[in-house]
Design a protein around this motif. Sequence first.
Motif, mmCIF file in Angstrom:
data_model
loop_
_atom_site.group_PDB
_atom_site.id
_atom_site.type_symbol
_atom_site.label_atom_id
_atom_site.label_comp_id
_atom_site.label_asym_id
_atom_site.label_seq_id
_atom_site.Cartn_x
_atom_site.Cartn_y
_atom_site.Cartn_z
ATOM 1 N N MET A 1 0.845 -1.186 0.000
ATOM 2 C CA MET A 1 0.000 0.000 0.000
ATOM 3 C C MET A 1 0.884 1.240 0.000
ATOM 4 N N MET A 2 0.652 2.116 -0.912
ATOM 5 C CA MET A 2 1.453 3.335 -1.024
ATOM 6 C C MET A 2 0.908 4.389 -0.069
ATOM 7 N N PRO A 3 1.738 4.831 0.916
ATOM 8 C CA PRO A 3 1.271 5.868 1.840
ATOM 9 C C PRO A 3 0.981 7.173 1.113
ATOM 10 N N SER A 4 -0.069 7.876 1.578
ATOM 11 C CA SER A 4 -0.384 9.180 1.005
ATOM 12 C C SER A 4 0.475 10.240 1.695
ATOM 13 N N MET A 5 0.264 11.485 1.358
ATOM 14 C CA MET A 5 1.128 12.541 1.879
ATOM 15 C C MET A 5 0.667 13.111 3.219
ATOM 16 N N ALA A 6 -0.625 13.268 3.429
ATOM 17 C CA ALA A 6 -1.113 13.974 4.612
ATOM 18 C C ALA A 6 -1.376 12.995 5.754
ATOM 19 N N ILE A 7 -0.596 13.123 6.818
ATOM 20 C CA ILE A 7 -0.802 12.326 8.010
ATOM 21 C C ILE A 7 -1.555 13.194 9.006
ATOM 22 N N GLU A 8 -2.619 12.650 9.570
ATOM 23 C CA GLU A 8 -3.415 13.356 10.575
ATOM 24 C C GLU A 8 -3.020 12.839 11.952
ATOM 25 N N TYR A 9 -2.822 13.754 12.897
ATOM 26 C CA TYR A 9 -2.466 13.404 14.270
ATOM 27 C C TYR A 9 -3.635 13.770 15.178
ATOM 28 N N THR A 10 -3.990 12.855 16.067
ATOM 29 C CA THR A 10 -5.136 13.091 16.933
ATOM 30 C C THR A 10 -4.939 12.422 18.287
ATOM 31 N N GLU A 11 -5.585 12.990 19.303
ATOM 32 C CA GLU A 11 -5.631 12.342 20.613
ATOM 33 C C GLU A 11 -6.897 11.512 20.772
ATOM 34 N N ASP A 12 -7.761 11.502 19.764
ATOM 35 C CA ASP A 12 -8.963 10.658 19.816
ATOM 36 C C ASP A 12 -8.544 9.193 19.774
ATOM 37 N N LYS A 13 -9.034 8.425 20.719
ATOM 38 C CA LYS A 13 -8.688 6.996 20.790
ATOM 39 C C LYS A 13 -9.671 6.206 19.931
ATOM 40 N N ARG A 14 -9.565 6.395 18.630
ATOM 41 C CA ARG A 14 -10.531 5.791 17.709
ATOM 42 C C ARG A 14 -10.044 4.489 17.087
ATOM 43 N N PHE A 15 -8.873 4.042 17.459
ATOM 44 C CA PHE A 15 -8.307 2.810 16.901
ATOM 45 C C PHE A 15 -9.001 1.584 17.506
ATOM 46 N N THR A 16 -9.022 0.520 16.744
ATOM 47 C CA THR A 16 -9.613 -0.737 17.190
ATOM 48 C C THR A 16 -8.500 -1.675 17.672
ATOM 49 N N PRO A 17 -8.859 -2.719 18.429
ATOM 50 C CA PRO A 17 -7.843 -3.701 18.816
ATOM 51 C C PRO A 17 -7.137 -4.302 17.594
ATOM 52 N N GLU A 18 -7.868 -4.490 16.511
ATOM 53 C CA GLU A 18 -7.281 -5.068 15.294
ATOM 54 C C GLU A 18 -6.257 -4.116 14.667
ATOM 55 N N GLN A 19 -6.570 -2.831 14.633
ATOM 56 C CA GLN A 19 -5.622 -1.853 14.083
ATOM 57 C C GLN A 19 -4.365 -1.776 14.936
ATOM 58 N N VAL A 20 -4.541 -1.811 16.248
ATOM 59 C CA VAL A 20 -3.404 -1.773 17.161
ATOM 60 C C VAL A 20 -2.543 -3.024 16.971
ATOM 61 N N GLN A 21 -3.193 -4.176 16.880
ATOM 62 C CA GLN A 21 -2.452 -5.434 16.707
ATOM 63 C C GLN A 21 -1.656 -5.408 15.409
ATOM 64 N N ARG A 22 -2.257 -4.916 14.331
ATOM 65 C CA ARG A 22 -1.565 -4.849 13.048
ATOM 66 C C ARG A 22 -0.352 -3.925 13.136
ATOM 67 N N LEU A 23 -0.519 -2.761 13.795
ATOM 68 C CA LEU A 23 0.592 -1.819 13.949
ATOM 69 C C LEU A 23 1.742 -2.457 14.734
ATOM 70 N N PHE A 24 1.428 -3.050 15.872
ATOM 71 C CA PHE A 24 2.471 -3.645 16.701
ATOM 72 C C PHE A 24 3.142 -4.816 15.991
#
Length: 140
Positions: free
Chosen positions: A1-24
Motif C-alpha cells: 500500500m502506497m502511503p499518502s502525503m497527509a498524516i493526521e495526528y489526533t488524541e482521539d482513541k478511535r483505533f480498534t484492537p485489530e488496528q493496534v495489533q496490526r501496527l504492533f
Amino acid sequence: MMPSMAIEYTEDKRFTPEQVQRLFASAGWDSARYPERVWRALMGSDTVVSAWDGDQLAGLARAIDDGEMLAYIHWVIVDPDYRGRHVGAQLVEHMKAKYRDYMFLEVMPEESKNAPFYQRLGFTLMEDGRAMQIVHAENN
C-alpha cells in the motif's frame, strides 16, 4: 500500500484492537501477541497520540502522567511503511507540546539504539540513571 502525503495526528482513541495489533505486528513488537491487553492499556492511558493516513493507523505514542509534574512517554511506534517520514518525531513533538508545562517529560527507550532519536528531539540522558523493571511473564 502506497502511503499518502497527509498524516493526521489526533488524541482521539478511535483505533480498534485489530488496528493496534496490526501496527504492533508490523513493527515486530512482542506486544502484538496481546492485542486486547494492548488496546485496553491504550484506552486507560492518559494520552495517546495516533497518526493516521486515511483509515490506516500509521503510528502512535502514549504517555502516562500524574496530572501536574511528571509525564512518561512509554510507547512510540511507527509502521515500517511510514518510517523516514518523521511520523515518530511528530508524535513526540505532540507529546512535548501537550506536556510543556510539566516539570519532567521522560522517556525510557527500550533499546539503547533508539536513544539518539530522542536526543535529536531534545531529551538528555539522565546522569547516572538506570532503567529498572519487573516482568511478570506469567501474566502475559
